[in-house]
Design an enzyme around this catalytic site. Structure first.
Site, PDB file in Angstrom:
ATOM      1  N   LYS A   1       0.858  -1.193   0.000  1.00 19.51           N
ATOM      2  CA  LYS A   1       0.000   0.000   0.000  1.00 19.51           C
ATOM      3  C   LYS A   1       0.893   1.242   0.000  1.00 19.51           C
ATOM      4  O   LYS A   1       1.778   1.379   0.848  1.00 19.51           O
ATOM      5  CB  LYS A   1      -0.865  -0.043   1.256  1.00 19.51           C
ATOM      6  CG  LYS A   1      -2.174   0.674   1.154  1.00 19.51           C
ATOM      7  CD  LYS A   1      -3.024   0.329   2.379  1.00 19.51           C
ATOM      8  CE  LYS A   1      -4.308   1.120   2.403  1.00 19.51           C
ATOM      9  NZ  LYS A   1      -5.050   0.899   3.641  1.00 19.51           N
TER      10      LYS A   1
HETATM   11  O1  G3P Z   1      -7.675   1.732   5.479  1.00 16.37           O
HETATM   12  C1  G3P Z   1      -7.996   2.995   5.047  1.00 16.37           C
HETATM   13  C2  G3P Z   1      -9.368   3.528   5.371  1.00 16.37           C
HETATM   14  O2  G3P Z   1     -10.344   2.565   5.160  1.00 16.37           O
HETATM   15  C3  G3P Z   1      -9.464   4.277   6.663  1.00 16.37           C
HETATM   16  O3  G3P Z   1     -10.781   4.531   7.061  1.00 16.37           O
HETATM   17  O4  G3P Z   1     -12.402   5.226   8.791  1.00 16.37           O
HETATM   18  O5  G3P Z   1      -9.966   5.785   9.093  1.00 16.37           O
HETATM   19  O6  G3P Z   1     -11.348   6.950   7.391  1.00 16.37           O
HETATM   20  P1  G3P Z   1     -11.127   5.685   8.134  1.00 16.37           P
END
Ligand code: G3P
Length: 226
Positions: free
Chosen positions: A84
């Site tokens: 990633k």
């Molecule tokens: O893994 C990346 C993403 O899904 C993060 O989500 O909820 O931290 O905005 P969030």
């Protein structure tokens, strides 16, 4: 549509796998930090549990050489590693080298615009991760971005998969599916919510209650053998 779990929690991963709804895992440094475990140890355990399903592991270097070095190292941890890489200038250079020269699958993360998604596809990413919840948080329509990316990728037959990230609730999953996104990665709580509807619970309770009123089968008379 593939369902990935956005977590580094082993118990959540095992439960989703047991349900049979686990097509892959995405992690990030914040999710890894929550576990309180050394990353290599944790990542290798996850890779083994879900193999051959893909597991996204994020680099933390910010320069091209550092990202390439880290990506090459991460890729050796398992056959199912997806590296990633953040959407930066350095990230796109590293993506091109890792994907085109070394054949490593890349998930370009922290994507918030259609143009960023075009760059990720042109760089050879296997997945692009638009963060829809974080766009909604700042008053922009995250799902509109998914629609734009899906359309653009179709126009040019890009093979990069649209991995909808920062999913916060079940409607995000429904909408992503309606738009034809390839993958939704979601927290464990959202995956669990997908099973739920109050009318399902109510209906099941009523069926089980009514079942108690169904007469038991009549006992067969015993035939005595002489
Ligand atoms: O893994 C990346 C993403 O899904 C993060 O989500 O909820 O931290 O905005 P969030």
């Amino acid at each position: 549509m593939k369902f990935f779990l956005d977590t580094a929690m082993i118990e959540e991963i095992k439960q989703a796998k047991a349900w049979g709804f686990l097509d892959g895992i995405t992690t990030n440094p914040s999710l890894a930090a929550k576990t309180g475990r050394p990353f290599e140890d944790l990542a290798k355990e996850i890779l083994k549990i879900v193999a051959p399903a893909p597991v996204s592991l994020e680099v933390v270097a910010t320069d091209v050489d550092g990202m390439i070095r880290e990506g090459l190292n991460l890729a050796q941890w398992g056959i199912n590693v997806v590296v990633k890489i953040p959407m930066t200038e350095a990230g796109m250079a590293a993506t091109q080298t890792l994907s085109q020269k070394h054949g490593i699958r890349i998930n370009v993360t922290l994507v918030f615009s259609a143009n960023q998604a075009i760059l990720a596809a042109k760089a050879g990413a296997s997945y692009v991760s638009p963060f829809i919840g974080r766009l909604d948080d700042v008053g922009q329509d995250g799902m509109k971005l998914i629609a734009e990316i899906v359309d653009i990728y179709k126009n040019y037959s890009f093979s990069t998969q649209v991995l909808v990230a920062s999913v916060r609730h079940p409607m995000h999953v429904t909408e992503a599916a309606r738009l034809g996104a390839h993958v939704a990665t979601m927290p464990f709580g959202v995956l669990r919510q997908l099973f739920k509807h109050p009318l399902t619970d109510k209906g099941l309770a009523a069926f089980l209650e009514d079942w108690k009123k169904v007469p038991a089968p009549a006992k067969q008379p015993q035939t005595s053998k002489v």
